[in-house]
Design a protein around this motif. Structure first.
Motif, PDB file in Angstrom:
ATOM      1  N   ASP A 131       0.826  -1.213   0.000  1.00 28.92           N
ATOM      2  CA  ASP A 131       0.000   0.000   0.000  1.00 28.92           C
ATOM      3  C   ASP A 131       0.859   1.262   0.000  1.00 28.92           C
ATOM      4  OD1 ASP A 131      -2.406  -1.336  -0.082  1.00 28.92           O
ATOM      5  OD2 ASP A 131      -2.689  -1.312   2.092  1.00 28.92           O
ATOM      6  N   GLN A 132       1.951   1.256   0.768  1.00 30.54           N
ATOM      7  CA  GLN A 132       2.820   2.422   0.831  1.00 30.54           C
ATOM      8  C   GLN A 132       3.464   2.704  -0.519  1.00 30.54           C
ATOM      9  OE1 GLN A 132       3.039   4.270   3.633  1.00 30.54           O
ATOM     10  NE2 GLN A 132       4.254   5.761   2.552  1.00 30.54           N
ATOM     11  N   VAL A 133       3.921   1.670  -1.199  1.00 29.69           N
ATOM     12  CA  VAL A 133       4.521   1.844  -2.527  1.00 29.69           C
ATOM     13  C   VAL A 133       3.477   2.351  -3.513  1.00 29.69           C
ATOM     14  CG1 VAL A 133       5.564   0.620  -4.477  1.00 29.69           C
ATOM     15  CG2 VAL A 133       6.367   0.179  -2.161  1.00 29.69           C
ATOM     16  N   ARG A 134       2.283   1.827  -3.410  1.00 27.45           N
ATOM     17  CA  ARG A 134       1.203   2.279  -4.297  1.00 27.45           C
ATOM     18  C   ARG A 134       0.890   3.756  -4.065  1.00 27.45           C
ATOM     19  NH1 ARG A 134      -3.977   2.584  -3.589  1.00 27.45           N
ATOM     20  NH2 ARG A 134      -3.927   1.423  -1.642  1.00 27.45           N
ATOM     21  N   GLN A 135       0.852   4.177  -2.800  1.00 21.88           N
ATOM     22  CA  GLN A 135       0.598   5.585  -2.489  1.00 21.88           C
ATOM     23  C   GLN A 135       1.742   6.473  -2.967  1.00 21.88           C
ATOM     24  OE1 GLN A 135      -0.102   5.753   1.716  1.00 21.88           O
ATOM     25  NE2 GLN A 135      -2.069   4.686   1.580  1.00 21.88           N
ATOM     26  N   MET A 136       2.970   6.007  -2.797  1.00 23.13           N
ATOM     27  CA  MET A 136       4.126   6.787  -3.262  1.00 23.13           C
ATOM     28  C   MET A 136       4.102   6.931  -4.771  1.00 23.13           C
ATOM     29  SD  MET A 136       7.092   5.307  -0.687  1.00 23.13           S
ATOM     30  CE  MET A 136       8.292   5.358  -1.962  1.00 23.13           C
ATOM     31  N   SER A 137       3.752   5.871  -5.464  1.00 21.89           N
ATOM     32  CA  SER A 137       3.666   5.907  -6.920  1.00 21.89           C
ATOM     33  C   SER A 137       2.580   6.886  -7.371  1.00 21.89           C
ATOM     34  CB  SER A 137       3.371   4.511  -7.462  1.00 21.89           C
ATOM     35  OG  SER A 137       3.191   4.535  -8.844  1.00 21.89           O
ATOM     36  N   SER A 138       1.450   6.867  -6.701  1.00 19.39           N
ATOM     37  CA  SER A 138       0.361   7.786  -7.026  1.00 19.39           C
ATOM     38  C   SER A 138       0.776   9.234  -6.768  1.00 19.39           C
ATOM     39  CB  SER A 138      -0.870   7.428  -6.201  1.00 19.39           C
ATOM     40  OG  SER A 138      -1.908   8.339  -6.433  1.00 19.39           O
ATOM     41  N   SER A 139       1.470   9.464  -5.649  1.00 18.87           N
ATOM     42  CA  SER A 139       1.938  10.825  -5.331  1.00 18.87           C
ATOM     43  C   SER A 139       2.948  11.311  -6.363  1.00 18.87           C
ATOM     44  CB  SER A 139       2.563  10.872  -3.953  1.00 18.87           C
ATOM     45  OG  SER A 139       1.620  10.564  -2.972  1.00 18.87           O
ATOM     46  N   LEU A 140       3.826  10.413  -6.791  1.00 16.17           N
ATOM     47  CA  LEU A 140       4.808  10.791  -7.808  1.00 16.17           C
ATOM     48  C   LEU A 140       4.119  11.136  -9.122  1.00 16.17           C
ATOM     49  CD1 LEU A 140       7.718  11.127  -8.741  1.00 16.17           C
ATOM     50  CD2 LEU A 140       7.717   8.675  -9.287  1.00 16.17           C
ATOM     51  N   ASN A 141       3.114  10.361  -9.503  1.00 12.50           N
ATOM     52  CA  ASN A 141       2.369  10.664 -10.732  1.00 12.50           C
ATOM     53  C   ASN A 141       1.657  12.027 -10.621  1.00 12.50           C
ATOM     54  OD1 ASN A 141       3.061   8.428 -12.200  1.00 12.50           O
ATOM     55  ND2 ASN A 141       1.362   7.207 -11.410  1.00 12.50           N
ATOM     56  N   ASP A 142       1.112  12.330  -9.448  1.00 11.60           N
ATOM     57  CA  ASP A 142       0.464  13.627  -9.243  1.00 11.60           C
ATOM     58  C   ASP A 142       1.477  14.771  -9.375  1.00 11.60           C
ATOM     59  OD1 ASP A 142      -1.939  12.356  -8.858  1.00 11.60           O
ATOM     60  OD2 ASP A 142      -1.879  12.496  -6.643  1.00 11.60           O
ATOM     61  N   LEU A 143       2.665  14.571  -8.824  1.00 11.33           N
ATOM     62  CA  LEU A 143       3.706  15.600  -8.932  1.00 11.33           C
ATOM     63  C   LEU A 143       4.166  15.792 -10.370  1.00 11.33           C
ATOM     64  CD1 LEU A 143       5.965  14.878  -5.834  1.00 11.33           C
ATOM     65  CD2 LEU A 143       4.585  16.901  -6.229  1.00 11.33           C
ATOM     66  N   LEU A 144       4.262  14.728 -11.111  1.00 11.05           N
ATOM     67  CA  LEU A 144       4.707  14.819 -12.503  1.00 11.05           C
ATOM     68  C   LEU A 144       3.660  15.473 -13.401  1.00 11.05           C
ATOM     69  CD1 LEU A 144       6.469  11.370 -12.921  1.00 11.05           C
ATOM     70  CD2 LEU A 144       7.554  13.615 -12.684  1.00 11.05           C
ATOM     71  N   ARG A 145       2.407  15.380 -13.025  1.00 16.60           N
ATOM     72  CA  ARG A 145       1.332  15.986 -13.832  1.00 16.60           C
ATOM     73  C   ARG A 145       1.319  17.502 -13.693  1.00 16.60           C
ATOM     74  NH1 ARG A 145      -3.058  11.810 -11.952  1.00 16.60           N
ATOM     75  NH2 ARG A 145      -2.360  10.040 -13.170  1.00 16.60           N
ATOM     76  N   ARG A 146       1.873  18.029 -12.615  1.00 19.06           N
ATOM     77  CA  ARG A 146       1.834  19.477 -12.377  1.00 19.06           C
ATOM     78  C   ARG A 146       2.735  20.216 -13.309  1.00 19.06           C
ATOM     79  NH1 ARG A 146       1.743  19.941  -5.851  1.00 19.06           N
ATOM     80  NH2 ARG A 146      -0.015  18.596  -5.566  1.00 19.06           N
TER      81      ARG A 146
END
Length: 128
Positions: free
Chosen positions: A113-128
């Motif tokens: 779950d932690q890796v999944r959340q980190m991956s999602s956060s990274l994708n959100d940062l890259l979209r900005r």
């Protein structure tokens, strides 16, 4: 992104291995009163086919400790002296193994779950 995939694969392999371990523990508990039953043991080995750090279960081994002799002359498996081979399953050990497998499974789930959340956060940062 391959680091995320590797971490997910390692956590998933741990969850699969603990599931197999818990399956053997439940078989041991179910057969605790079965005459002649030998406890099944599970070991973990590195999974060389997959990501380094991943694990898999090794071959199932039988506990070779001596089977206890149970005195019951009326039992159909009793010999001439009234004894038969019992089971070498110790319920306290099995319950402890089940708890350890459950906690290890939950720890791997938290990593997943932690890796999944980190991956999602990274994708959100890259979209900005």
């Amino acid at each position: 992104m391959s680091e995320f995939s590797s971490a997910l694969s390692i956590a998933a392999s741990g969850m699969r291995s603990q599931t197999v371990r818990l399956s053997h523990v439940s078989e041991n508990i179910a057969n605790a009163d079965t005459p002649g039953y030998r406890r099944k043991l599970t070991s973990f080995e590195p999974d060389r086919r997959d990501v380094p750090g991943a694990v898999t279960t090794g071959p199932v081994r039988l506990d070779r400790t001596e089977l206890p002799q149970v005195y019951d002359p009326s039992h159909p498996l009793a010999d001439a002296s009234g004894y038969y081979n019992g089971s070498n399953v110790d319920l306290i050990v099995e319950i402890a193994d089940a708890r350890q497998a459950q906690r290890s499974y939950e720890a791997n789930m938290r990593v997943f779950d932690q890796v999944r959340q980190m991956s999602s956060s990274l994708n959100d940062l890259l979209r900005r």
